[in-house]
Motif scaffolding. Structure first.
Motif, PDB file in Angstrom:
ATOM      1  N   UNK A  15       0.930  -1.234  -0.140  1.00 37.30           N
ATOM      2  CA  UNK A  15       0.050   0.092  -0.147  1.00 37.30           C
ATOM      3  C   UNK A  15       1.003   1.557   0.005  1.00 37.30           C
ATOM      4  N   UNK A  16       0.274   2.362  -0.600  1.00 39.55           N
ATOM      5  CA  UNK A  16       1.054   3.577  -0.519  1.00 39.55           C
ATOM      6  C   UNK A  16       0.155   4.619   0.247  1.00 39.55           C
ATOM      7  N   UNK A  17       0.983   5.563   0.852  1.00 38.24           N
ATOM      8  CA  UNK A  17       0.285   6.534   1.758  1.00 38.24           C
ATOM      9  C   UNK A  17       0.935   7.853   1.343  1.00 38.24           C
ATOM     10  N   UNK A  18       0.074   8.673   1.510  1.00 33.91           N
ATOM     11  CA  UNK A  18       0.775  10.173   1.323  1.00 33.91           C
ATOM     12  C   UNK A  18       1.394  10.608   0.027  1.00 33.91           C
ATOM     13  N   UNK A  19       0.767   9.966  -1.100  1.00 31.35           N
ATOM     14  CA  UNK A  19       1.708  10.196  -2.445  1.00 31.35           C
ATOM     15  C   UNK A  19       2.762   9.076  -2.853  1.00 31.35           C
ATOM     16  N   UNK A  20       2.893   8.154  -1.918  1.00 35.29           N
ATOM     17  CA  UNK A  20       4.300   7.496  -2.152  1.00 35.29           C
ATOM     18  C   UNK A  20       4.357   6.859  -3.609  1.00 35.29           C
ATOM     19  N   UNK A  21       3.152   6.647  -4.284  1.00 31.17           N
ATOM     20  CA  UNK A  21       3.357   6.039  -5.687  1.00 31.17           C
ATOM     21  C   UNK A  21       4.069   7.107  -6.543  1.00 31.17           C
ATOM     22  N   UNK A  22       4.061   8.447  -6.303  1.00 30.13           N
ATOM     23  CA  UNK A  22       4.774   9.217  -7.306  1.00 30.13           C
ATOM     24  C   UNK A  22       6.224   9.374  -7.011  1.00 30.13           C
ATOM     25  N   UNK A  23       6.762   8.594  -6.085  1.00 29.08           N
ATOM     26  CA  UNK A  23       8.130   8.713  -5.921  1.00 29.08           C
ATOM     27  C   UNK A  23       8.780   7.117  -6.397  1.00 29.08           C
ATOM     28  N   UNK A  24       8.055   6.261  -6.854  1.00 25.52           N
ATOM     29  CA  UNK A  24       8.717   4.877  -7.176  1.00 25.52           C
ATOM     30  C   UNK A  24       8.311   4.903  -8.679  1.00 25.52           C
ATOM     31  N   UNK A  25       9.323   4.083  -9.497  1.00 33.40           N
ATOM     32  CA  UNK A  25       9.249   3.723 -10.852  1.00 33.40           C
ATOM     33  C   UNK A  25       8.137   2.145 -10.939  1.00 33.40           C
ATOM     34  N   UNK A  26       7.579   2.013 -12.030  1.00 37.40           N
ATOM     35  CA  UNK A  26       6.727   1.080 -12.171  1.00 37.40           C
ATOM     36  C   UNK A  26       7.344  -0.231 -11.875  1.00 37.40           C
ATOM     37  N   UNK A  27       6.557  -1.227 -11.407  1.00 33.28           N
ATOM     38  CA  UNK A  27       6.974  -2.537 -10.846  1.00 33.28           C
ATOM     39  C   UNK A  27       7.516  -2.385  -9.475  1.00 33.28           C
ATOM     40  N   UNK A  28       7.493  -1.465  -8.838  1.00 35.29           N
ATOM     41  CA  UNK A  28       7.913  -1.672  -7.359  1.00 35.29           C
ATOM     42  C   UNK A  28       7.329  -2.411  -6.469  1.00 35.29           C
ATOM     43  N   UNK A  29       6.149  -2.698  -6.542  1.00 32.23           N
ATOM     44  CA  UNK A  29       5.209  -3.613  -5.874  1.00 32.23           C
ATOM     45  C   UNK A  29       5.597  -5.072  -5.927  1.00 32.23           C
ATOM     46  N   UNK A  30       5.630  -5.422  -7.384  1.00 33.45           N
ATOM     47  CA  UNK A  30       6.166  -6.844  -7.699  1.00 33.45           C
ATOM     48  C   UNK A  30       7.537  -7.124  -7.087  1.00 33.45           C
ATOM     49  N   UNK A  31       8.384  -6.087  -7.205  1.00 33.07           N
ATOM     50  CA  UNK A  31       9.802  -6.425  -6.893  1.00 33.07           C
ATOM     51  C   UNK A  31       9.956  -6.476  -5.383  1.00 33.07           C
ATOM     52  N   UNK A  32       9.302  -5.498  -4.690  1.00 31.61           N
ATOM     53  CA  UNK A  32       9.391  -5.686  -3.301  1.00 31.61           C
ATOM     54  C   UNK A  32       8.829  -7.152  -2.533  1.00 31.61           C
ATOM     55  N   UNK A  33       7.565  -7.541  -3.243  1.00 26.02           N
ATOM     56  CA  UNK A  33       7.102  -8.644  -2.845  1.00 26.02           C
ATOM     57  C   UNK A  33       7.911 -10.091  -3.177  1.00 26.02           C
ATOM     58  N   UNK A  34       8.591 -10.008  -4.231  1.00 23.69           N
ATOM     59  CA  UNK A  34       9.568 -11.120  -4.591  1.00 23.69           C
ATOM     60  C   UNK A  34      10.571 -10.927  -3.734  1.00 23.69           C
ATOM     61  N   UNK A  35      11.249  -9.650  -3.400  1.00 30.36           N
ATOM     62  CA  UNK A  35      12.319  -9.709  -2.394  1.00 30.36           C
ATOM     63  C   UNK A  35      12.055 -10.256  -1.078  1.00 30.36           C
ATOM     64  N   UNK A  36      10.917  -9.905  -0.641  1.00 28.74           N
ATOM     65  CA  UNK A  36      10.401 -10.370   0.598  1.00 28.74           C
ATOM     66  C   UNK A  36      10.351 -11.917   0.949  1.00 28.74           C
ATOM     67  N   UNK A  37       9.679 -12.417  -0.240  1.00 33.53           N
ATOM     68  CA  UNK A  37       9.421 -13.959  -0.200  1.00 33.53           C
ATOM     69  C   UNK A  37      10.517 -14.805  -0.393  1.00 33.53           C
ATOM     70  N   UNK A  38      11.620 -14.262  -0.870  1.00 31.08           N
ATOM     71  CA  UNK A  38      12.755 -15.032  -1.202  1.00 31.08           C
ATOM     72  C   UNK A  38      13.446 -15.227   0.014  1.00 31.08           C
ATOM     73  N   UNK A  39      13.511 -14.472   1.073  1.00 37.30           N
ATOM     74  CA  UNK A  39      14.155 -14.709   2.449  1.00 37.30           C
ATOM     75  C   UNK A  39      13.347 -15.571   3.246  1.00 37.30           C
ATOM     76  N   UNK A  40      14.218 -16.566   3.793  1.00 37.11           N
ATOM     77  CA  UNK A  40      13.670 -17.345   4.762  1.00 37.11           C
ATOM     78  C   UNK A  40      13.185 -16.937   5.936  1.00 37.11           C
ATOM     79  N   UNK A  41      13.616 -15.687   6.614  1.00 41.57           N
ATOM     80  CA  UNK A  41      13.456 -15.056   7.796  1.00 41.57           C
ATOM     81  C   UNK A  41      12.771 -13.781   7.684  1.00 41.57           C
ATOM     82  N   UNK A  42      11.952 -13.641   8.531  1.00 40.05           N
ATOM     83  CA  UNK A  42      11.163 -12.389   8.575  1.00 40.05           C
ATOM     84  C   UNK A  42      12.060 -11.093   8.511  1.00 40.05           C
TER      85      UNK A  42
END
Length: 524
Positions: A225-252
């Motif tokens: 989720x983005x708050x206070x206009x966060x989407x205006x600061x990131x390039x397209x594809x950031x949501x999929x990229x951070x989800x993949x990065x989070x899932x690839x690590x075995x620890x929280x």
């Protein structure tokens, strides 16, 4: 023999019951020289600080000649996961002639420059050793509290050491001006998750008043989720990229760290972060970066000058909410609204089902009546439906400015209003001139062909009566009657202040926050 067996069995039972209790006791404070008293109270204070901050404050009084001997001693006395919790730890060692400070498990990452010297000074300047130990711990806790004034990482399930991750998020915010937030929780669906996000991460309260990118792990699903206009600061594809990065690590801890570091890589280069609220929040990417910035500046200026927030939010979907609930919650839980009444208006555009919604609060309910909202949307509907989003949003800003000016002058646009700034051309000089010109042209167009047709009829002359067109004696009337056929009656309603006022004004409802909102909606 039986007596011996009974005693042995009793000892085994005692060991079984007592072992967990003994294992749960940690020793944060040690005195090799046996010269201190009251250590139980100091140890309890260290336990309390650990439970609050997830970091161990340890103390050792011993006799060592140098740093090397001190490190060997602390390694033997304070074993993470055994004698102290399996968490970062900071150890103050009084070696007699010198005082040493040691960090375990990355504890140094939690403290800013100067914190170590401040803790050692607090210990050294105390009137007694017991008071010195407490002063060192409390000074360190004060630094932790200062750096964790904002809560970027929330663990409702008790599975993460949040202190280190909070420190990292704080460091990233200090560097980039954007909050990177994470929540580990339980939620049935996207709607429930969004409610928790809005309640937990409040710009200007629990997190800085700045754009925020949020990753929420609710068990079976992970949401961004983005708050206070966060989407205006990131390039397209950031949501999929951070989800993949989070899932690839075995620890929280590793996953959250990867999420933050990956998000940084997707930041738009050299884009200046605007502190405070964003008024043009383009989460659906309907605008270019320059267009969003230009509209944001315009909306911010109008909001400040009119003392009433004017906000536009675009989204790809509503996460299971109705347009009304989404718009109300976004306004209420993102820090919008001026003054005690949280005055403002928010225009929501959702691309999923092509929904739009106006939500108003405080003075916004007065300035933007139901009729005013109807006219406001009519003014921008063609641009919005045609995909001319910049023009639609720019028009919305302009019309809101005009409606607010009318309201501040005591005449908000409503049913029966005498003045209408952009709809009633009869109160606009340019409109009157246009109507006059149109009437003159219309008359000319009609009279010219009619004149030509009339000129062609030159074989008859005008007669006063119809007698010349009948043969004498050919028409005889034997009976004469007068029959009444029908009558026309025209009625006109004369409006009064009471009758027009009863159909005007603003309808309201109550949002999930308990705040009163006006509003209207439709499709585009």
């Amino acid at each position: 023999m039986k007596k011996a067996i009974s005693i042995l069995f009793a000892l085994l039972l005692l060991t079984a019951f007592c072992a967990p209790a003994f294992a749960a006791e940690y020793t944060f404070v040690l005195d090799d020289l046996q010269t201190l008293s009251g250590l139980d109270a100091v140890n309890k204070e260290a336990q309390k600080l650990y439970e609050q901050y997830g970091l161990s404050f340890c103390y050792l009084k011993t006799d060592v000649p140098d740093r090397e001997a001190c490190n060997a001693k602390t390694d033997a006395c304070f074993i993470q996961g055994e004698t102290i919790p399996d968490a970062p730890a900071i150890i103050l060692t009084d070696g007699g002639d010198r005082i040493y400070m040691t960090g375990l498990g990355g504890a140094g990452d939690y403290f800013p420059d100067g914190a170590v010297d401040a803790m050692m000074d607090a210990y050294d300047n105390a009137s007694s050793e017991q008071e010195g130990i407490l002063a060192y711990m409390q000074t360190g806790a004060g630094y932790l509290a200062a750096t964790s004034a904002y809560t970027f990482v929330v663990d409702e399930l008790g599975k993460i050491n949040t202190a280190k991750l909070n420190a990292k998020a704080q460091e990233l915010y200090d560097t980039y001006g954007i909050s990177f937030c994470f929540m580990l929780t339980e939620a049935e669906d996207r709607e429930a998750c969004d409610e928790k996000i809005y309640e937990t991460f409040i710009p200007g309260v629990t997190i800085p008043s700045a754009p925020a990118l949020v990753l929420a792990d609710v068990g079976e699903n992970i949401y961004t989720a983005g708050l206070s206009g966060a989407a205006n600061y990131f390039e397209n594809g950031v949501a999929d990229a951070v989800l993949q990065a989070y899932n690839e690590d075995e620890t929280y801890e590793g996953g959250v760290t990867a999420f933050m570091e990956t998000a940084v890589e997707y930041l738009i280069p050299d884009k200046e972060v605007v502190s405070g609220l964003w008024y043009m929040v383009d989460n659906a990417s309907l605008l270019t970066g320059d267009e969003a910035q230009e509209l944001n500046d315009k909306l911010a200026e109008i909001s400040a000058r009119q003392a009433c927030d004017v906000v536009i939010v675009t989204v790809n979907g509503l996460g299971g909410k109705t347009p009304m609930d989404f718009a109300d919650d976004y306004y209420d839980y993102n820090g919008y609204g001026q003054g005690p009444g949280s005055d403002g208006i928010l225009f929501l555009v959702s691309m999923e089902e092509r929904d739009w919604w106006f939500t108003t609060t405080g003075y916004g309910i007065t300035a933007f009546t139901d009729y005013g909202q109807e006219q406001l949307f009519d003014a921008i509907s063609s641009d919005l439906s045609g995909g001319y989003y910049y023009d639609a949003f720019d028009g919305f800003a302009e019309k809101c400015d005009e409606l607010l000016t009318l309201a501040h002058n005591g005449t908000p646009l409503d049913v029966g209003s005498v003045k209408s700034p952009f709809y009633n051309v009869m109160h606009n000089n340019g409109g009157v001139i246009g109507i006059v010109v149109a009437l003159v042209l219309g008359l000319l167009i009609a009279f010219i062909p009619m004149g030509k047709l009339k000129a062609q009829i030159n074989n008859v002359k005008w007669q006063k009566t119809a007698g010349n067109y009948t043969k004498p004696g050919s028409m005889v009337l034997t009976q004469n009657y007068d029959h009444f056929l029908y009558a026309n009656t025209t009625r006109r309603v004369i409006e009064t202040e009471s009758s027009s006022g009863s159909r005007g004004g603003s309808s309201t409802h109550t949002s999930s926050s308990g705040r009163s909102h006006g509003g209207s909606s439709g499709k585009f």
